[in-house]
Design a protein around this motif. Structure first.
Motif, PDB file in Angstrom:
ATOM      1  N   SER A  21       0.811  -1.230   0.000  1.00  0.00           N
ATOM      2  CA  SER A  21       0.000   0.000   0.000  1.00  0.00           C
ATOM      3  C   SER A  21       0.843   1.279   0.000  1.00  0.00           C
ATOM      4  CB  SER A  21      -0.940  -0.018   1.218  1.00  0.00           C
ATOM      5  OG  SER A  21      -0.155   0.095   2.391  1.00  0.00           O
ATOM      6  N   LEU A  59      -0.164   3.936  -2.594  1.00  0.00           N
ATOM      7  CA  LEU A  59      -1.510   4.399  -2.256  1.00  0.00           C
ATOM      8  C   LEU A  59      -1.467   5.325  -1.030  1.00  0.00           C
ATOM      9  CD1 LEU A  59      -4.484   4.044  -3.054  1.00  0.00           C
ATOM     10  CD2 LEU A  59      -4.603   2.160  -1.421  1.00  0.00           C
ATOM     11  N   LYS A  86      -2.560   9.104  -0.729  1.00  0.00           N
ATOM     12  CA  LYS A  86      -3.636   9.490   0.196  1.00  0.00           C
ATOM     13  C   LYS A  86      -3.177  10.618   1.123  1.00  0.00           C
ATOM     14  CE  LYS A  86      -6.374   5.261   0.787  1.00  0.00           C
ATOM     15  NZ  LYS A  86      -6.469   4.119   1.719  1.00  0.00           N
ATOM     16  N   CYS A 136      -3.703   0.226 -10.133  1.00  0.00           N
ATOM     17  CA  CYS A 136      -4.536   1.440 -10.134  1.00  0.00           C
ATOM     18  C   CYS A 136      -6.011   1.069 -10.241  1.00  0.00           C
ATOM     19  CB  CYS A 136      -4.135   2.367 -11.282  1.00  0.00           C
ATOM     20  SG  CYS A 136      -2.489   3.038 -11.075  1.00  0.00           S
ATOM     21  N   ASN A 168      -7.450   0.086  -7.067  1.00  0.00           N
ATOM     22  CA  ASN A 168      -7.562   1.205  -6.119  1.00  0.00           C
ATOM     23  C   ASN A 168      -8.248   2.401  -6.774  1.00  0.00           C
ATOM     24  OD1 ASN A 168      -6.022   0.160  -3.730  1.00  0.00           O
ATOM     25  ND2 ASN A 168      -4.464  -0.091  -5.305  1.00  0.00           N
ATOM     26  N   HIS A 225      -9.343   5.773  -5.385  1.00  0.00           N
ATOM     27  CA  HIS A 225      -8.368   6.822  -5.043  1.00  0.00           C
ATOM     28  C   HIS A 225      -7.515   7.263  -6.223  1.00  0.00           C
ATOM     29  CE1 HIS A 225      -9.319   6.005  -0.880  1.00  0.00           C
ATOM     30  NE2 HIS A 225      -9.179   4.723  -1.142  1.00  0.00           N
ATOM     31  N   LEU A 226      -7.277   6.333  -7.177  1.00  0.00           N
ATOM     32  CA  LEU A 226      -6.328   6.617  -8.253  1.00  0.00           C
ATOM     33  C   LEU A 226      -6.970   6.507  -9.630  1.00  0.00           C
ATOM     34  CD1 LEU A 226      -3.477   4.151  -7.143  1.00  0.00           C
ATOM     35  CD2 LEU A 226      -3.989   6.399  -6.222  1.00  0.00           C
TER      36      LEU A 226
END
Ligand code: NAD
Length: 385
Positions: A30, A33, A37, A70, A73, A76-77
């Motif tokens: 992570s 990420l 974040k 990506c 996730n 977020h991305l």
């Protein structure tokens, strides 16, 4: 009416982190990420990946892995594209590569709230950093360096550049990255010369600042040459930490003075890279530059013959070639590198030498006659070995 000057003064705090990991794009890792974040934003963050072709050839699954990471996730991305660019120094020698990155930033609408993520060796990191710094006056950059030299030096600092007018790093910017992530798995696919060459920057920083670190490198020379990852990890960590500390605590992060100790051995290195049409890797040239400058330091009485020999032997034990790849008639051209080095920074000539292992010593004058003797002495030593 008298118009008084308007005084302007403000300061900006810079902060970024260097992370260490393995398997960066594996599901469950992570770090990337978490880094993204930490940049607080409501909507998913747009990412444009720029990847060194040499890395994607050695890691053919990388582009797909990144997309999968990506996609998984996607809250977020947002993965816009992975653009492949040439690897190696030639990427800094032509403006087409910068344009390629700028076009990508434009086409995929990367703004100051989006990120460019660069994955590659020091040359690609330098070039993409420059493009990211000039697009929209600076878009955010995450550096994922993939060579020893980029993990321990090129990617951890504040400088970005390309070459122009036959001179190294003529065009460039000071711009800090958002973060750097070192993934040691990338190092496994390096050619032996790239595995070794980055150790030159660790030797450089140890010689000017830290006797114990140099002793570690000397003791582990064979392990390093034999690609023992633990030894390399320590050398990368320590070297990166020392570079970052120098930038933040050395009093001149954006090099506005005349001295740049982290460029010990570099006046000859930069010139040799150019003179060999960049056949030499940067680290290989730095090892030669260090060998030459310590030979000069011994000739002017700064270090002993024993110290000189010990350092040269460590360089050889790691696998460096310390011969200078120039003919007799090219010596004057090499020596022009001293003035070019001064010109890059401006001000008084300041060449960092050492007055012992771990002790930096700046000089403001170089005797060309003695430097020529140093070239001869180094040649004789290399032949003997
Ligand atoms: P490099 O970027 O030229 O890369 C060498 C080769 O390794 C290239 O062919 C590349 O495609 C390949 N490669 C990269 N990663 C790989 C991997 N994981 N597996 C297989 N192949 C891989 O060399 P470098 O030594 O990383 O970087 C040198 C550059 O760094 C020089 O341009 C130098 O000026 C610059 N530099 C910049 C700074 C700075 O502060 N900005 C500091 C030191 C050096």
């Amino acid at each position: 009416m008298e118009l008084k000057p308007i005084r302007q003064s403000f300061s900006v705090q810079y902060e970024y982190q260097l992370f260490f990991t393995q398997g960066l794009f594996q599901i469950g890792n992570s770090i990337l990420l978490d880094v993204l974040k930490s940049y607080k934003k409501e909507a998913p963050i747009k990412l444009l990946f720029i990847i060194d072709n040499g890395v994607s050839e050695a890691h053919p699954e990388l582009v797909n892995q990144i997309r999968r990471y990506c996609d998984l996730n996607s809250n977020h991305l947002i993965h816009t594209q992975s653009i492949l660019v040439d690897g190696g120094e030639q990427v800094k020698n032509k403006t087409e590569c910068v344009e390629q990155v700028l076009k990508g930033i434009n086409e995929y609408a990367i703004c100051r709230h989006s990120f460019v993520v660069v994955i590659g060796g020091g040359a690609v990191i330098d070039m993409v950093g420059y493009a990211a710094a000039i697009a929209h006056r600076g878009v955010k950059l995450i550096r994922i360096p993939t060579t020893v030299l980029s993990q321990n030096d090129a990617a951890v600092g504040v400088k970005n550049s390309i070459n122009a007018f036959g001179k190294k790093n003529f065009l460039g910017t000071f711009a800090t990255p958002f973060a750097i992530i070192n993934d040691s798995d990338f190092l496994k696919t390096l050619e032996q010369r790239d595995w070794i060459s980055g150790i030159a920057e660790a030797i450089k920083v140890a010689l000017i600042k830290d006797k114990e670190f140099f002793a570690y490198i000397a003791e582990n020379a064979s392990a390093l040459k034999a690609r023992k990852m633990d030894a390399m990890q320590y050398v990368i960590y320590k070297c990166a930490e020392m570079h970052m500390q120098h930038i933040s605590q050395g009093g001149d992060p954006f090099e506005s003075g005349s001295s740049r100790p982290l460029d010990f051995g570099h006046w000859a290195a930069h010139k040799l890279e150019h003179m060999t049409n960049y056949e030499l890797r940067h680290g290989e040239a730095v090892a030669k530059g260090i060998a030459l400058d310590i030979t000069y330091a011994q000739l002017i009485g700064l270090i002993s013959q024993e110290e000189l020999q010990h350092i040269l032997d460590v360089l050889l034990a790691i696998g460096f070639d310390i011969t200078l790849p120039i003919q007799e008639e090219e010596i004057d051209a090499l020596l022009k590198g001293i003035e070019e080095f001064r010109e890059h920074l401006g001000g008084q000539l300041t060449i960092t030498l050492i007055s012992g292992i771990g002790k930096k010593h700046d000089v403001h004058e170089i005797s060309l006659e003695i430097m020529k003797q140093a070239i001869e002495k180094l040649k004789a030593y290399a032949i003997l070995k």
